[in-house]
Design an enzyme around this catalytic site. Structure first.
Site, PDB file in Angstrom:
ATOM      1  CG  ASP A   1       3.025  -0.196   7.739  1.00  0.00           C
ATOM      2  OD1 ASP A   1       2.471  -0.434   6.776  1.00  0.00           O
ATOM      3  OD2 ASP A   1       2.399  -0.032   8.847  1.00  0.00           O
TER       4      ASP A   1
ATOM      5  CG  ASP B   1      -2.187   4.531   2.963  1.00  0.00           C
ATOM      6  OD1 ASP B   1      -2.016   3.433   2.372  1.00  0.00           O
ATOM      7  OD2 ASP B   1      -3.093   4.577   3.964  1.00  0.00           O
TER       8      ASP B   1
ATOM      9  CG  HIS C   1      -0.417  -0.145   2.539  1.00  0.00           C
ATOM     10  ND1 HIS C   1      -0.166   1.145   3.130  1.00  0.00           N
ATOM     11  CD2 HIS C   1      -0.238  -1.249   3.270  1.00  0.00           C
ATOM     12  CE1 HIS C   1       0.513   0.989   4.151  1.00  0.00           C
ATOM     13  NE2 HIS C   1       0.549  -0.348   4.579  1.00  0.00           N
TER      14      HIS C   1
ATOM     15  CG  ASP D   1       1.624  -4.181   4.785  1.00  0.00           C
ATOM     16  OD1 ASP D   1       2.230  -3.488   5.410  1.00  0.00           O
ATOM     17  OD2 ASP D   1       0.209  -3.847   4.881  1.00  0.00           O
TER      18      ASP D   1
ATOM     19  CD  GLU E   1      -3.260  -1.171   5.367  1.00  0.00           C
ATOM     20  OE1 GLU E   1      -3.296  -2.320   5.962  1.00  0.00           O
ATOM     21  OE2 GLU E   1      -2.543  -0.092   5.755  1.00  0.00           O
ATOM     22  CD  GLU E   2      -1.286   1.910   7.627  1.00  0.00           C
ATOM     23  OE1 GLU E   2      -1.664   1.530   8.335  1.00  0.00           O
ATOM     24  OE2 GLU E   2       0.047   1.749   7.392  1.00  0.00           O
TER      25      GLU E   2
ATOM     26  CG  HIS F   1       0.584   2.462  12.815  1.00  0.00           C
ATOM     27  ND1 HIS F   1      -0.425   1.714  12.936  1.00  0.00           N
ATOM     28  CD2 HIS F   1       0.870   2.219  11.323  1.00  0.00           C
ATOM     29  CE1 HIS F   1      -0.963   0.931  11.764  1.00  0.00           C
ATOM     30  NE2 HIS F   1       0.110   1.352  10.923  1.00  0.00           N
TER      31      HIS F   1
END
Length: 485
Positions: free
Chosen positions: A115, A78, A76, A169, A145-146, A457
Site C-alpha cells: 500500500d 509513501d 501514492h 490504491d 497520502e498516508e 498499516h
C-alpha cells in the site's frame, strides 16, 4: 537476489522489489522521488516533480492509438512505517526485507509497503513496457497520502491533461471502486503543570501489545482491539481502586492505523502494587475472552519501574481519563441504503501524555458530510468538557459515486470477458485521493482497483501475489480499450 522477483507478473514484482530498496516513509520522500525521476530518465519518458512533491510521468500513445482519451494512472509513493516492538528497522535508511509465505508476500517485522507500492510498481511496468497498446498516458504518483493527502491537496490545477483516472490504491481484487469516504483529523491538546510524585510511592509500567491493529478505514468494522481504549479501562480502575496516579501514557503512532500497542506509567502506594498487578492479570484474561475469534494472544503486562519525579495532577488526570473513556471509537453508522458498508467511524489513534503536555489524535471518516460533522462535534464536545483545545485539520470530502460512469461500464465488460465472472462495483470506507483530485479536475471519469492486500498499516501487511496477475491483466486490457476522444 530477492525471491519476489520470480513471481508473476514479473514486470510488477521486479519493480516492486526495486521500490522496497528505497526508504519512503511518509514525510521522508526525497529518496523515492529521486528514484522515480531516475527511473523515468532511464526509461526514456518525460517526468518532473511538481510544487507539491508529486511525480508526474508522461508516455505518448503507441502508434495508431493517438486518438484515444488520455489516461491518468494514479498511486501514492509513501508507505506507513509500522514495525514490531522487537524490530530494529530504520524506515528512513533501511530497505524492506520481503519474503514469500505461500500465496502471500510479507515483510520481516515491518509493514510491506504494498500500500501503495504495488500501484507504483504497476505504473512503472506500464511506463517501461514496449509491447502494450494504449493511448496517451500520464502518471500521477502523489506524496504523503498516508499522513494527510498532502500531495493530492497541493496538486496544481492545469497540470494534468487526462480525461480518465485509474486509481491503483484499493485492496481487494475483483472490486471496482466508484466512491470513498471523506475524513478529518481531530487533535485535542492540553498543557498542564506537573505535580511532584509522592517519594514513598512505587511505579508500575503497564503495556498492552500483540493486537492486530489495521487500516482504520478498511478494518474499522472488524471489531479489533484498540490499545488506547483497552488501556483506559485499566487506568480508570487503578485510579479508583489503588489510589494510582498517571505519570505518562504513550499509545499508537499513526492516525490511520488502529493502535496495536500502548503503555502507561502509574505511581501508587507500595502496598497496592500487588493488587494493581492482579487487576492487570484479570484484564489480560478479560480482553482475550472479549476478543476471542478477533484477536489472539493479547499481552497485558505490569512491571516495576523507577519512580518518576513528576505526575499528572489529579484533577487533570481524571478529566483526561474520562475523556479518553468517553470518546467514540469504531463504527458510528453504516450507510442506510448499503447496510454492509461503513458510513461513519472514528479511530482513537494516538494518546501522548507526558512532560506537561497531553495530545489525543483521532481520524474521523464518513461518506456523509453531515454525519462527519455530527461525529466531529460529538468528539469536540467530549474533549472540551475535559478542558482540552480541539483543532480540525486535513479535511477532505468523500468521493461521490458516479453510477453512470462510462469507464465502469467498459471495465465491467472487460473483467467479465477476461475472467468469466462479474466484478463487484461498490464504495469503500477508506479515504482515497480521488475526491481531492476530482475537486481540481471535475470532468474526470474515475475507477479505483488493485490486487488483494490484507492488514495494511500493520507489520502483518501482506500482498496476495496470485491476484496481481488478474490486476495487471485488467489494467492492460483497460488501457487497450480506452475510447477515442
Amino acid at each position: 537476489m530477492s525471491e519476489i522477483k520470480n513471481l508473476k507478473p514479473e514486470c510488477i514484482w521486479r519493480n516492486f522489489d526495486a521500490l522496497t530498496q528505497v526508504p519512503r516513509p511518509s514525510g521522508h520522500l526525497e529518496k523515492v522521488q529521486q528514484f522515480l525521476l531516475d527511473f523515468a530518465k532511464n526509461t526514456g519518458v518525460e517526468a518532473f516533480k511538481d510544487e507539491a512533491g508529486n511525480i508526474v510521468i508522461r508516455k505518448p500513445a503507441t502508434p495508431g492509438m493517438e486518438n484515444r482519451k488520455t489516461v491518468i494512472l494514479q498511486a501514492h509513493m509513501d508507505m506507513v512505517p509500522q514495525k514490531e516492538k522487537t524490530s530494529t528497522h530504520n524506515f528512513e535508511t533501511d530497505p524492506i526485507q520481503t519474503y514469500i509465505d505461500g500465496e502471500w508476500v510479507r515483510a520481516k517485522g515491518t509493514t510491506l509497503g504494498a500500500d501503495d507500492g504495488l500501484g507504483v510498481a504497476a505504473i512503472m511496468a506500464v511506463m517501461e513496457a514496449k509491447d502494450l497498446k494504449h493511448g496517451p498516458i500520464e502518471a500521477l504518483i502523489t506524496a504523503d497520502e498516508e499522513t494527510g493527502m498532502y500531495g493530492a491537496n497541493g496538486l496544481p490545477g492545469g497540470e494534468l491533461e487526462g480525461e480518465i483516472l485509474l486509481n491503483l490504491d484499493t485492496e481487494q481484487e475483483g472490486e471496482l471502486i466508484i466512491g470513498s469516504a471523506g475524513g478529518v483529523d481531530i487533535t485535542a491538546t492540553l498543557d498542564y503543570q506537573e505535580a511532584e510524585s509522592d517519594k514513598t510511592d512505587a511505579a508500575v509500567k503497564i503495556t498492552i501489545k500483540g493486537l492486530k491493529g489495521g487500516h482504520s478505514g478498511l478494518e474499522i468494522c472488524e471489531g479489533r482491539g484498540n490499545a488506547n481504549k483497552m488501556m483506559v479501562r485499566i487506568v480508570r480502575e487503578a485510579i479508583a481502586e489503588d489510589e494510582a496516579c498517571l505519570a505518562s501514557w504513550h499509545g499508537g503512532n499513526m492516525r490511520n492505523a488502529i493502535p496495536r500497542e500502548a503503555e502507561v506509567v502509574l505511581t501508587l502506594p507500595k502496598e497496592n502494587v500487588e493488587d494493581l498487578k492482579a487487576i492487570v492479570a484479570e484484564y489480560k484474561e478479560t480482553f482475550n475472552n472479549e476478543y476471542k475469534g478477533i484477536e489472539s494472544d493479547i499481552e497485558v503486562v505490569a512491571e516495576d519501574v523507577a519512580l518518576p519525579e513528576m505526575i499528572v495532577p489529579q484533577e487533570i488526570q481524571d478529566n483526561l481519563v474520562d475523556a479518553i473513556y468517553a470518546a467514540h471509537n469504531g463504527v458510528w453508522r453504516y450507510i442506510p441504503t448499503m447496510p454492509e458498508i461503513v458510513e461513519t467511524s472514528s479511530n482513537l489513534a494516538i494518546v501522548d501524555i507526558d512532560g506537561g503536555k497531553a495530545a489525543i489524535k483521532i481520524l474521523a471518516r464518513s461518506s456523509s458530510e453531515t454525519m462527519k460533522e455530527d461525529l466531529s462535534t460529538s468528539l469536540e464536545s467530549c474533549f472540551n468538557m475535559a478542558g482540552m483545545k480541539v483543532e480540525f485539520s486535513g479535511a477532505y470530502g468523500g468521493w461521490d459515486p458516479n453510477t453512470d460512469s462510462e469507464l465502469i461500464k467498459v471495465m465491467r465488460n472487460i473483467y467479465k470477458n477476461l475472467f468469466n465472472e462479474e466484478p463487484t462495483v461498490q464504495v469503500v470506507h477508506a479515504g482515497l485521493e480521488c475526491s481531492i483530485i476530482l475537486s481540481k479536475y471535475p470532468g474526470l471519469d474515475i475507477c479505483s482497483f488493485g490486487p488483494t492486500l490484507l492488514s495494511p498499516h500493520t507489520p502483518t501487511e501482506r500482498a496476495h501475489w496470485p491476484s496481481t496477475t488478474k490486476f495487471w491483466d485488467l489494467l492492460v486490457k483497460t488501457l487497450e480499450e480506452i475510447p477515442a476522444k
